[in-house]
Design a protein around this motif. Sequence first.
Motif, PDB file in Angstrom:
ATOM      1  N   ARG A 148       0.911  -1.109   0.061  1.00 40.16           N
ATOM      2  CA  ARG A 148      -0.043  -0.084   0.143  1.00 40.16           C
ATOM      3  C   ARG A 148       0.785   1.305   0.097  1.00 40.16           C
ATOM      4  O   ARG A 148       0.419   2.498  -0.402  1.00 40.16           O
ATOM      5  N   ARG A 149       1.961   1.108   0.309  1.00 40.57           N
ATOM      6  CA  ARG A 149       2.895   2.344   0.313  1.00 40.57           C
ATOM      7  C   ARG A 149       4.318   2.038  -0.427  1.00 40.57           C
ATOM      8  O   ARG A 149       4.563   0.904  -0.378  1.00 40.57           O
ATOM      9  N   SER A 150       4.796   2.966  -1.077  1.00 40.24           N
ATOM     10  CA  SER A 150       6.055   2.890  -1.815  1.00 40.24           C
ATOM     11  C   SER A 150       7.306   2.800  -0.763  1.00 40.24           C
ATOM     12  O   SER A 150       7.049   3.092   0.667  1.00 40.24           O
ATOM     13  N   ARG A 151       8.441   2.274  -1.181  1.00 40.25           N
ATOM     14  CA  ARG A 151       9.583   2.013  -0.187  1.00 40.25           C
ATOM     15  C   ARG A 151       9.862   3.311   0.297  1.00 40.25           C
ATOM     16  O   ARG A 151      10.259   3.220   1.582  1.00 40.25           O
ATOM     17  N   ARG A 152      10.144   4.450  -0.362  1.00 41.43           N
ATOM     18  CA  ARG A 152      10.633   5.570  -0.001  1.00 41.43           C
ATOM     19  C   ARG A 152       9.740   6.307   1.249  1.00 41.43           C
ATOM     20  O   ARG A 152      10.062   6.661   2.146  1.00 41.43           O
ATOM     21  N   THR A 153       8.416   6.101   0.833  1.00 40.30           N
ATOM     22  CA  THR A 153       7.368   6.519   1.792  1.00 40.30           C
ATOM     23  C   THR A 153       7.604   5.761   3.338  1.00 40.30           C
ATOM     24  O   THR A 153       7.369   6.610   4.134  1.00 40.30           O
ATOM     25  N   ARG A 154       7.505   4.632   3.127  1.00 38.35           N
ATOM     26  CA  ARG A 154       7.720   3.578   4.388  1.00 38.35           C
ATOM     27  C   ARG A 154       9.050   3.835   4.996  1.00 38.35           C
ATOM     28  O   ARG A 154       9.152   4.084   6.350  1.00 38.35           O
ATOM     29  N   PHE A 155       9.854   4.065   4.336  1.00 39.23           N
ATOM     30  CA  PHE A 155      11.178   4.310   4.973  1.00 39.23           C
ATOM     31  C   PHE A 155      11.302   5.832   5.623  1.00 39.23           C
ATOM     32  O   PHE A 155      11.770   5.981   6.716  1.00 39.23           O
ATOM     33  N   ALA A 156      10.742   6.579   4.847  1.00 35.28           N
ATOM     34  CA  ALA A 156      10.633   8.081   5.405  1.00 35.28           C
ATOM     35  C   ALA A 156       9.774   8.096   6.822  1.00 35.28           C
ATOM     36  O   ALA A 156      10.104   8.444   7.948  1.00 35.28           O
ATOM     37  N   ALA A 157       8.804   7.199   6.963  1.00 40.27           N
ATOM     38  CA  ALA A 157       7.922   7.155   8.031  1.00 40.27           C
ATOM     39  C   ALA A 157       8.655   6.444   9.212  1.00 40.27           C
ATOM     40  O   ALA A 157       8.583   6.766  10.232  1.00 40.27           O
ATOM     41  N   ALA A 158       9.532   5.354   8.908  1.00 44.44           N
ATOM     42  CA  ALA A 158      10.155   4.704   9.767  1.00 44.44           C
ATOM     43  C   ALA A 158      11.449   5.576  10.384  1.00 44.44           C
ATOM     44  O   ALA A 158      11.430   5.699  11.684  1.00 44.44           O
ATOM     45  N   ALA A 159      12.035   6.301   9.588  1.00 46.19           N
ATOM     46  CA  ALA A 159      12.983   7.272   9.928  1.00 46.19           C
ATOM     47  C   ALA A 159      12.731   8.151  10.704  1.00 46.19           C
ATOM     48  O   ALA A 159      13.124   8.627  12.097  1.00 46.19           O
ATOM     49  N   SER A 160      11.269   8.719  10.424  1.00 46.39           N
ATOM     50  CA  SER A 160      10.822   9.932  11.075  1.00 46.39           C
ATOM     51  C   SER A 160      10.299   9.599  12.606  1.00 46.39           C
ATOM     52  O   SER A 160      10.428  10.264  13.441  1.00 46.39           O
ATOM     53  N   LEU A 161       9.795   8.097  12.715  1.00 48.20           N
ATOM     54  CA  LEU A 161       9.309   7.662  14.054  1.00 48.20           C
ATOM     55  C   LEU A 161      10.359   7.304  15.059  1.00 48.20           C
ATOM     56  O   LEU A 161      10.320   7.672  16.180  1.00 48.20           O
ATOM     57  N   LEU A 162      11.673   7.076  14.226  1.00 49.85           N
ATOM     58  CA  LEU A 162      12.857   6.665  15.155  1.00 49.85           C
ATOM     59  C   LEU A 162      13.345   8.193  15.436  1.00 49.85           C
ATOM     60  O   LEU A 162      13.754   8.371  16.754  1.00 49.85           O
ATOM     61  N   LEU A 163      13.411   9.226  14.803  1.00 45.48           N
ATOM     62  CA  LEU A 163      13.705  10.628  14.929  1.00 45.48           C
ATOM     63  C   LEU A 163      12.786  10.982  16.090  1.00 45.48           C
ATOM     64  O   LEU A 163      13.368  11.514  17.141  1.00 45.48           O
ATOM     65  N   VAL A 164      11.640  10.811  16.216  1.00 47.24           N
ATOM     66  CA  VAL A 164      10.611  11.231  17.244  1.00 47.24           C
ATOM     67  C   VAL A 164      11.029  10.639  18.860  1.00 47.24           C
ATOM     68  O   VAL A 164      11.169  11.217  19.565  1.00 47.24           O
ATOM     69  N   ALA A 165      11.443   9.354  18.543  1.00 47.18           N
ATOM     70  CA  ALA A 165      11.794   8.478  19.794  1.00 47.18           C
ATOM     71  C   ALA A 165      13.105   9.244  20.454  1.00 47.18           C
ATOM     72  O   ALA A 165      13.295   9.437  21.535  1.00 47.18           O
ATOM     73  N   MET A 166      14.019   9.515  19.329  1.00 45.11           N
ATOM     74  CA  MET A 166      15.458  10.002  19.713  1.00 45.11           C
ATOM     75  C   MET A 166      15.111  11.445  20.537  1.00 45.11           C
ATOM     76  O   MET A 166      15.794  11.907  21.441  1.00 45.11           O
ATOM     77  N   VAL A 167      14.358  12.142  19.607  1.00 42.98           N
ATOM     78  CA  VAL A 167      13.778  13.462  20.411  1.00 42.98           C
ATOM     79  C   VAL A 167      13.478  13.394  21.601  1.00 42.98           C
ATOM     80  O   VAL A 167      13.631  14.262  22.597  1.00 42.98           O
ATOM     81  N   GLY A 168      12.341  12.375  21.919  1.00 43.11           N
ATOM     82  CA  GLY A 168      11.643  12.426  23.143  1.00 43.11           C
ATOM     83  C   GLY A 168      12.739  12.035  24.419  1.00 43.11           C
ATOM     84  O   GLY A 168      12.634  12.501  25.295  1.00 43.11           O
ATOM     85  N   HIS A 169      13.780  11.110  23.796  1.00 50.29           N
ATOM     86  CA  HIS A 169      14.730  10.580  24.910  1.00 50.29           C
ATOM     87  C   HIS A 169      15.916  11.982  25.123  1.00 50.29           C
ATOM     88  O   HIS A 169      16.018  12.060  26.334  1.00 50.29           O
TER      89      HIS A 169
END
Length: 249
Positions: A148-169
């Motif tokens: 349902r999503r392109s590889r680029r979109t999925r990778f961007a979402a995964a990287a963004s959520l990891l960044l959110v976790a790092m920012v929270g930490h």
Amino acid sequence: RVQPRSLLVGALLWGGVTATAVAALGNDGWGLVVARLAGPEVAARWSAALTAPLVEESAKVLGVVLLAMIARDQFRDPLDGFVYGALVGLGFAVVEDIAYFVAIYGGTPSDVLRGFFIRAIESGLYGHVLWTGISGLGVAYFVALTDRRSRRTRFAAAASLLLVAMVGHFVWDSPLLDLHLGASTAWWQILAEESVKGLPFLAFAVILIVLARRRERDALRVALTSEALRGSITPDEISVLASRVLRRR
């Protein structure tokens, strides 16, 4: 849905054993780099915020990635990633809390109880369980939505959520919102003051979970509609299966 017990145990062990060991080495090494570049005074205040988010969140999310590589079929929805990520974070938090109890809060029963409230009860809502759950959502998003999503979109979402976790930490460890909690601080003050750091990220995670559950419910309705057209299920039964309250009734 019930996740396999072996994967749940594996997630806990990764967080409690592997991620903590990697984080201990990484934090010590990068802490020396910060001290050498910025000086001991800056390192004393900023070392944890500059090292732990990158080292610890990377080490923990690798456990979720490993689980996805071992059992890709168990990552059918982003919520699966949140569950595995939260368990990785739980394993990490338990081992880290034990270290805190021994090194910082040990000595008297009141100190231990105070440390338990701060580390397990209050900050448990906003700590490693939440951060790795968020990054785990990203891993599962990348794995589960290939059709349902392109590889680029999925990778961007995964990287963004990891960044959110790092920012929270980072926000949690940063002295920018230093709480200056003294030994006589009441429990409700600790709860109120530390919520300032963690509540926005908890709210963000809740929104993601609600959206993921809505996506899952819509996918279920689509799948059941084809069964209704064949007469194997009634429209009323579709409504029951799509509602947790109606299923329990």
